[in-house]
Enzyme design. Structure first.
Site, PDB file in Angstrom:
ATOM      1  N   GLY A   1       0.829  -1.215   0.000  1.00 37.30           N
ATOM      2  CA  GLY A   1       0.000   0.000   0.000  1.00 37.30           C
ATOM      3  C   GLY A   1       0.859   1.260   0.000  1.00 37.30           C
TER       4      GLY A   1
ATOM      5  CG  ASP B   1      -7.466 -11.566   3.397  1.00 35.16           C
ATOM      6  OD1 ASP B   1      -7.525 -11.183   4.586  1.00 35.16           O
ATOM      7  OD2 ASP B   1      -8.241 -11.177   2.508  1.00 35.16           O
ATOM      8  CB  VAL B   2      -3.918  -9.885   7.754  1.00 30.02           C
ATOM      9  CG1 VAL B   2      -2.583  -9.475   7.174  1.00 30.02           C
ATOM     10  CG2 VAL B   2      -4.970  -8.791   7.606  1.00 30.02           C
TER      11      VAL B   2
ATOM     12  CG  ASP C   1      -0.892  -5.626   0.205  1.00 29.57           C
ATOM     13  OD1 ASP C   1      -0.424  -4.600   0.733  1.00 29.57           O
ATOM     14  OD2 ASP C   1      -2.049  -5.677  -0.281  1.00 29.57           O
ATOM     15  CG  ASN C   2      -5.965  -8.241   0.577  1.00 31.61           C
ATOM     16  OD1 ASN C   2      -5.511  -7.110   0.424  1.00 31.61           O
ATOM     17  ND2 ASN C   2      -7.189  -8.447   1.035  1.00 31.61           N
TER      18      ASN C   2
ATOM     19  CG  HIS D   1      -4.586   3.651  -6.581  1.00 30.71           C
ATOM     20  ND1 HIS D   1      -5.570   4.113  -7.424  1.00 30.71           N
ATOM     21  CD2 HIS D   1      -4.082   2.529  -7.138  1.00 30.71           C
ATOM     22  CE1 HIS D   1      -5.662   3.288  -8.447  1.00 30.71           C
ATOM     23  NE2 HIS D   1      -4.775   2.314  -8.300  1.00 30.71           N
TER      24      HIS D   1
ATOM     25  CE1 TYR E   1      -4.690 -11.416  21.387  1.00 36.27           C
ATOM     26  CE2 TYR E   1      -2.748 -12.807  21.451  1.00 36.27           C
ATOM     27  CZ  TYR E   1      -4.060 -12.614  21.096  1.00 36.27           C
ATOM     28  OH  TYR E   1      -4.745 -13.612  20.447  1.00 36.27           O
TER      29      TYR E   1
ATOM     30  CG  ASN F   1      -4.937 -14.258  12.151  1.00 36.81           C
ATOM     31  OD1 ASN F   1      -5.144 -15.201  12.930  1.00 36.81           O
ATOM     32  ND2 ASN F   1      -5.755 -13.975  11.157  1.00 36.81           N
TER      33      ASN F   1
ATOM     34  CE1 TYR G   1      -9.103   2.526   8.475  1.00 37.67           C
ATOM     35  CE2 TYR G   1      -9.629   4.566   9.619  1.00 37.67           C
ATOM     36  CZ  TYR G   1      -8.705   3.745   8.984  1.00 37.67           C
ATOM     37  OH  TYR G   1      -7.398   4.149   8.873  1.00 37.67           O
TER      38      TYR G   1
HETATM   39  P1  NAD Z   1      -3.516   1.751   1.667  1.00 39.11           P
HETATM   40  O1  NAD Z   1      -4.940   1.414   1.363  1.00 39.11           O
HETATM   41  O2  NAD Z   1      -2.677   2.332   0.587  1.00 39.11           O
HETATM   42  O3  NAD Z   1      -2.753   0.460   2.217  1.00 39.11           O
HETATM   43  C1  NAD Z   1      -3.377  -0.602   2.873  1.00 39.11           C
HETATM   44  C2  NAD Z   1      -2.746  -1.903   2.378  1.00 39.11           C
HETATM   45  O4  NAD Z   1      -3.324  -3.005   3.081  1.00 39.11           O
HETATM   46  C3  NAD Z   1      -3.003  -2.135   0.886  1.00 39.11           C
HETATM   47  O5  NAD Z   1      -1.828  -2.550   0.260  1.00 39.11           O
HETATM   48  C4  NAD Z   1      -4.050  -3.261   0.889  1.00 39.11           C
HETATM   49  O6  NAD Z   1      -4.029  -4.021  -0.284  1.00 39.11           O
HETATM   50  C5  NAD Z   1      -3.667  -4.022   2.146  1.00 39.11           C
HETATM   51  N1  NAD Z   1      -4.756  -4.809   2.713  1.00 39.11           N
HETATM   52  C6  NAD Z   1      -6.039  -4.436   2.959  1.00 39.11           C
HETATM   53  N2  NAD Z   1      -6.738  -5.428   3.485  1.00 39.11           N
HETATM   54  C7  NAD Z   1      -5.890  -6.496   3.607  1.00 39.11           C
HETATM   55  C8  NAD Z   1      -6.026  -7.827   4.077  1.00 39.11           C
HETATM   56  N3  NAD Z   1      -7.196  -8.276   4.544  1.00 39.11           N
HETATM   57  N4  NAD Z   1      -4.939  -8.634   4.033  1.00 39.11           N
HETATM   58  C9  NAD Z   1      -3.748  -8.197   3.547  1.00 39.11           C
HETATM   59  N5  NAD Z   1      -3.565  -6.951   3.077  1.00 39.11           N
HETATM   60  C10 NAD Z   1      -4.624  -6.100   3.108  1.00 39.11           C
HETATM   61  O7  NAD Z   1      -3.547   2.717   2.934  1.00 39.11           O
HETATM   62  P2  NAD Z   1      -2.360   3.452   3.725  1.00 39.11           P
HETATM   63  O8  NAD Z   1      -2.680   4.890   3.738  1.00 39.11           O
HETATM   64  O9  NAD Z   1      -1.050   2.989   3.261  1.00 39.11           O
HETATM   65  O10 NAD Z   1      -2.625   2.917   5.205  1.00 39.11           O
HETATM   66  C11 NAD Z   1      -1.824   1.920   5.831  1.00 39.11           C
HETATM   67  C12 NAD Z   1      -2.274   1.740   7.274  1.00 39.11           C
HETATM   68  O11 NAD Z   1      -2.121   2.981   7.994  1.00 39.11           O
HETATM   69  C13 NAD Z   1      -3.726   1.318   7.423  1.00 39.11           C
HETATM   70  O12 NAD Z   1      -3.830   0.377   8.474  1.00 39.11           O
HETATM   71  C14 NAD Z   1      -4.420   2.593   7.813  1.00 39.11           C
HETATM   72  O13 NAD Z   1      -5.580   2.344   8.579  1.00 39.11           O
HETATM   73  C15 NAD Z   1      -3.354   3.319   8.614  1.00 39.11           C
HETATM   74  N6  NAD Z   1      -3.576   4.773   8.620  1.00 39.11           N
HETATM   75  C16 NAD Z   1      -3.311   5.522   7.495  1.00 39.11           C
HETATM   76  C17 NAD Z   1      -3.569   6.891   7.521  1.00 39.11           C
HETATM   77  C18 NAD Z   1      -3.277   7.771   6.338  1.00 39.11           C
HETATM   78  O14 NAD Z   1      -3.612   8.958   6.398  1.00 39.11           O
HETATM   79  N7  NAD Z   1      -2.682   7.317   5.274  1.00 39.11           N
HETATM   80  C19 NAD Z   1      -4.087   7.481   8.684  1.00 39.11           C
HETATM   81  C20 NAD Z   1      -4.359   6.690   9.765  1.00 39.11           C
HETATM   82  C21 NAD Z   1      -4.079   5.331   9.745  1.00 39.11           C
END
Ligand code: NAD
Ligand code: UDP
Length: 325
Positions: free
Chosen positions: A12, A58-59, A33-34, A181, A159, A99, A145
């Protein structure tokens, strides 16, 4: 010393930057990653590195590996994507946390949870310190969320208390930068792509709601500092840039920096959209010795440059396909 580090959600936006940085620091990285919102394109340049491994997984299902550290980032982060299948979002947050905590318990790895400012909901205290319990609608469209991430925090703390798992909880505030993206749906990427394409800039509501935007490099620095704190420090700790802007101001800044002729258009405000958001970063300053260094305009310029190249490349490829068809 070289560590073996697991990054879930590593393909991501944030995860792919983290893979790069931890590899650069000499570690082995397993990226899981999924590809729901992430893409191979974000990490393809790392594939030749013998210290890098990519696993489609998938986690929600258990994962087995021997690792020293885990960064648990797997979860869609944009409201559009996390609301697309809310049930799956909850499963990802909750079962993903279980997990990864199980894996950490067995391997004695340290595990960091990417939590969020969304745990504060539509906050009634401003700016938000970690001690604030939040104001969250438990049944609304954002709850998959918000409550998923709140449950994950609770799991991490349980934990830790029950099993002595070494945990870190980071509450990330709105982060932006290259590798988002183009269809991510979040405000910074939306506005930049719209401005570069000369399309209307879509402001939801009247644009008076505020956010505090952090450049991705600052976040990575805070995240790795947190992972390296003594085991006695678990967080939660806010990591974000306290410079606060209205969405209207963001739109005007993006138009100015891109030199775009785009017009502003006002659309309905989504349900439960937080009115204001700004981190209190006193704890991060004290415990991590961390403070953000990239001002909004500087980070926006870098992000605009990224999208400009990406969009030009895409239109070149489309043209090439058309000519060759
Ligand atoms: P993103 O959507 O670009 O990345 C998320 C990644 O997780 C993607 O690659 C997606 O394919 C993968 N994913 C989703 N569900 C999955 C699953 N079930 N199994 C395996 N992979 C899975 O978003 P990001 O901005 O890079 O965010 C990353 C993390 O940071 C997230 O947990 C998000 O909640 C947290 N976060 C981001 C922000 C922000 O502003 N960018 C703010 C707060 C928290
Ligand atoms: N927003 C907007 N136009 C867009 C996308 C988002 O005005 O095209 C607004 C959204 O309503 C919210 C803010 O920008 O008030 C930040 O939205 P985002 O989805 O980036 O993240 P959030 O902080 O709401 O999770």
């Amino acid at each position: 010393m070289m560590k073996r580090i697991l990054i879930t959600g590593g393909a991501g936006f944030i995860g792919s930057h983290l893979c790069e940085k931890l590899l650069r620091e000499g570690n082995e990285v397993i990226c899981v990653d999924n590809f729901f919102t992430g893409s191979k394109e974000n990490i393809i340049h790392l594939m030749g590195n013998p210290r890098f491994e990519l696993v489609r997984h998938d986690v929600v299902s258990p994962f087995y590996a021997e690792v020293d550290e885990i960064y648990n980032l797997a979860c869609p982060a944009s409201p559009v994507h996390y609301q697309y299948n809310g049930i799956k979002t909850i499963k990802t947050s909750v079962m993903g946390a279980i997990n990864m905590l199980g894996l950490a318990k067995r391997t004695h790895a340290k595990v960091l949870q990417a939590s969020t400012s969304e745990v504060y909901g539509d906050p009634r205290i401003h700016p938000q310190p970690e001690s604030y319990w939040g104001y969250v609608n438990p049944t609304g469209v954002r709850s998959c969320y918000d409550e998923g991430k709140r449950c994950a925090e609770s799991l991490f703390m349980n934990y830790h208390r029950q099993n002595g798992v070494r945990i870190k909880i980071i509450r990330i505030f709105n982060t932006y930068g290259p590798k988002m993206h183009p269809n991510d749906g979040r405000v910074v990427s939306n506005f930049i792509v719209q401005a570069l394409q000369g399309k209307d800039i879509t402001i939801y509501g009247d644009g008076s709601q505020t956010r505090s935007f952090q450049y991705v490099d600052d976040l990575l620095d805070g995240m790795i500092r947190l992972m390296n704190t003594p085991d006695s420090f678990t967080g939660p700790v806010n990591v974000g840039n306290p410079d606060e802007f209205t969405i209207q101001q963001l739109a005007e800044t993006v138009i100015r920096l891109t030199g775009s002729k785009s017009k502003l258009t006002y659309l309905p405000l989504p349900q439960d959209d937080p009115v204001q958001r700004k981190p209190d970063i006193t704890l991060a300053e004290k415990e991590l010795g961390w403070t953000p260094t990239v001002p909004l305009e500087e980070g926006l310029k870098k992000t605009i440059r990224y999208f400009k190249t990406k969009l030009e490349l895409e239109s070149f490829n489309t043209l090439n396909h058309t000519l060759n068809d």
